[in-house]
Design a protein around this motif. Structure first.
Motif, PDB file in Angstrom:
ATOM      1  N   THR A 144      -4.227  10.882  14.380  1.00 40.37           N
ATOM      2  CA  THR A 144      -5.424  10.227  13.855  1.00 40.37           C
ATOM      3  C   THR A 144      -6.020  11.029  12.702  1.00 40.37           C
ATOM      4  OG1 THR A 144      -5.920   9.341  16.055  1.00 40.37           O
ATOM      5  CG2 THR A 144      -7.716   9.346  14.441  1.00 40.37           C
ATOM      6  N   GLY A 145      -6.296  10.339  11.604  1.00 40.12           N
ATOM      7  CA  GLY A 145      -6.895  10.981  10.448  1.00 40.12           C
ATOM      8  C   GLY A 145      -5.911  11.675   9.528  1.00 40.12           C
ATOM      9  N   HIS A 146      -4.614  11.566   9.824  1.00 36.17           N
ATOM     10  CA  HIS A 146      -3.610  12.262   9.019  1.00 36.17           C
ATOM     11  C   HIS A 146      -2.721  11.321   8.212  1.00 36.17           C
ATOM     12  CE1 HIS A 146      -4.056  16.503  10.421  1.00 36.17           C
ATOM     13  NE2 HIS A 146      -4.708  15.891  11.394  1.00 36.17           N
ATOM     14  N   VAL A 195       0.861  -1.180   0.000  1.00 37.36           N
ATOM     15  CA  VAL A 195       0.000   0.000   0.000  1.00 37.36           C
ATOM     16  C   VAL A 195       0.901   1.236   0.000  1.00 37.36           C
ATOM     17  CG1 VAL A 195      -0.148   0.044   2.536  1.00 37.36           C
ATOM     18  CG2 VAL A 195      -1.911   1.169   1.160  1.00 37.36           C
ATOM     19  N   THR A 196       0.485   2.252  -0.728  1.00 36.46           N
ATOM     20  CA  THR A 196       1.225   3.514  -0.715  1.00 36.46           C
ATOM     21  C   THR A 196       0.714   4.361   0.446  1.00 36.46           C
ATOM     22  OG1 THR A 196       1.500   3.453  -3.116  1.00 36.46           O
ATOM     23  CG2 THR A 196       1.849   5.574  -2.027  1.00 36.46           C
ATOM     24  N   ILE A 197       1.628   4.734   1.314  1.00 36.57           N
ATOM     25  CA  ILE A 197       1.301   5.522   2.519  1.00 36.57           C
ATOM     26  C   ILE A 197       1.778   6.954   2.318  1.00 36.57           C
ATOM     27  CG2 ILE A 197       1.789   5.829   4.981  1.00 36.57           C
ATOM     28  CD1 ILE A 197       0.137   3.445   4.696  1.00 36.57           C
ATOM     29  N   GLY A 198       0.949   7.909   2.750  1.00 35.17           N
ATOM     30  CA  GLY A 198       1.338   9.317   2.699  1.00 35.17           C
ATOM     31  C   GLY A 198       1.114   9.986   4.048  1.00 35.17           C
ATOM     32  N   MET A 199       2.100  10.727   4.521  1.00 33.47           N
ATOM     33  CA  MET A 199       1.990  11.466   5.784  1.00 33.47           C
ATOM     34  C   MET A 199       2.692  12.806   5.614  1.00 33.47           C
ATOM     35  SD  MET A 199       2.634   8.455   8.646  1.00 33.47           S
ATOM     36  CE  MET A 199       3.927   7.577   7.739  1.00 33.47           C
TER      37      MET A 199
END
Length: 375
Positions: free
Chosen positions: A359-361, A278-282
């Motif tokens: 959370t949510g980011h 999965v591609t994760i973005g933060m």
């Protein structure tokens, strides 16, 4: 004022098989400030020039209001364009530059003077009307170019990277003036830039292009908080989002020594496609400090700390990242994460700090298609 509509608008340059703009469908509301943004070669300036009539449309249609202008000459489209290089006549005064288009159109001299003085007052150029462009600063010249567009009272303003020739401080000041002026005049405006900071601060909506294809159209807030795909996520925001592929193991996203529990809707979406990655973005500002004992803590080995007064940026790599096949970091194919922290945070190079994504980011994208998955 008027709406602007692109219907499957396509431009293919001679000698090329690939469209510079590929079936663009976009509707711009009456009085809206829309920003076209994207990397070099994405088709944003071509789209603007198609609207202006400076580029042929090889497929589809373009409308200004209810009028099909696809084959209408530029002078008959009732648009005004502001260019990157100002395009002022050096031998004319500011007043003559601003009123030249009206003079060519045969407008009465008194009416020209009235419109020029009104525009000069709005743009704070009254004291410079008798000067030549060489006696003005870059910002003042750009305001003269804006004034030349304003006096025509067009249905649509077109702006092609008008701030790119200004220094950084003047660019910030002038972009605020342009945005305020557009809202005061209420003229439908299409603004092209490669600077995503300009896009976020100026536009009512943003349209992101890549390789001639429209990626997303949304308000600045939605574009920032809910990017439609990994490209938009990585392009919008400064510093860029930390982005990359993580392995999926037992319902968790794993990268090096970091393991994040995946939401149920993301796991379901992954099972329907590729369940292994999965591609994760933060974003850099998405983190808070954690302890080593917390299961979702991200261990980051610090390589550099940048203090900017109001903020500090920590740069580093997730512990164990060297054992991963993919890179995770801020910027194109970067392996360095960027974390924004309060200025009083004290961290040194080679320290290991523990972070948790708020959370949510955390943003999730398909590793196959790049499209957003989950809420």
């Amino acid at each position: 004022m008027a709406t602007v509509t692109f219907q499957n608008a396509t431009r293919v340059y001679p000698g090329s098989d690939k469209p510079a703009v590929d079936q663009l469908n976009l509707e711009i509301k009456d009085g809206e400030f829309l920003v076209l943004v994207g990397p070099s070669g994405c088709g944003k300036s071509t789209s603007l020039r198609m609207l202006a009539g400076l580029e042929d449309v090889n497929g589809g249609r373009i409308f200004i209001g209810d009028r099909d202008v696809t084959d209408v000459s530029p002078k008959d489209r009732d648009i005004a364009m502001v260019f990157q290089n100002y395009a002022l006549y050096p031998h004319m005064t500011v007043a003559d530059n601003m009123g030249f288009a009206l003079k060519i159109a045969g407008v009465d001299k008194a009416e020209i003077r009235k419109r020029v003085e009104e525009a000069a007052k709005i743009l704070d150029l009254t004291q410079y009307l008798d000067r030549k462009p060489k006696a003005l600063s870059g910002g003042q010249r750009q305001r003269v170019a804006m004034g030349r567009a304003i006096v025509r009272k067009p249905q649509v303003f077109l702006m092609d990277e008008p701030l790119s020739n200004l220094d950084a401080k003047l660019r910030v000041q002038t972009r605020t003036q342009i945005a305020s002026l557009q809202r005061e005049l209420g003229v439908t405006t299409v603004y092209v830039t490669h600077d995503q900071t300009e896009a976020l601060t100026m536009g009512d909506r943003i349209a992101v292009l890549k390789d001639g294809l429209l990626q997303q159209v949304a308000s600045p807030d939605e574009m920032f908080t809910r990017p439609a795909n990994a490209f938009v996520a990585g392009f919008i925001g400064s510093p860029a989002m930390n982005l990359g592929n993580w392995r999926v193991v037992d319902g968790k996203a794993v990268y090096g020594k970091a393991a994040l529990p995946l939401p149920a809707d993301v796991v379901t979406a992954l099972n329907a496609e590729n369940a292994n990655a999965v591609t994760i973005g933060m974003r850099p500002e998405a983190f808070e400090t954690a302890t080593e004992l917390e299961s979702d803590a991200i261990p980051l080995r610090v390589t550099f700390v940048e203090h900017l007064g109001s903020d500090s940026y920590i740069y580093g790599k997730i512990e164990g990242a060297d054992n991963e096949a993919d890179r995770f970091g801020s910027g194109d194919n970067s392996e360095t994460m960027t974390v924004r922290v309060p200025p009083e945070t004290r961290v040194n190079a080679d320290d290991v700090i523990y972070l948790r994504a708020r959370t949510g980011h955390v943003h999730y994208f398909s590793a196959n298609t790049g499209l957003r998955i989950g809420n």
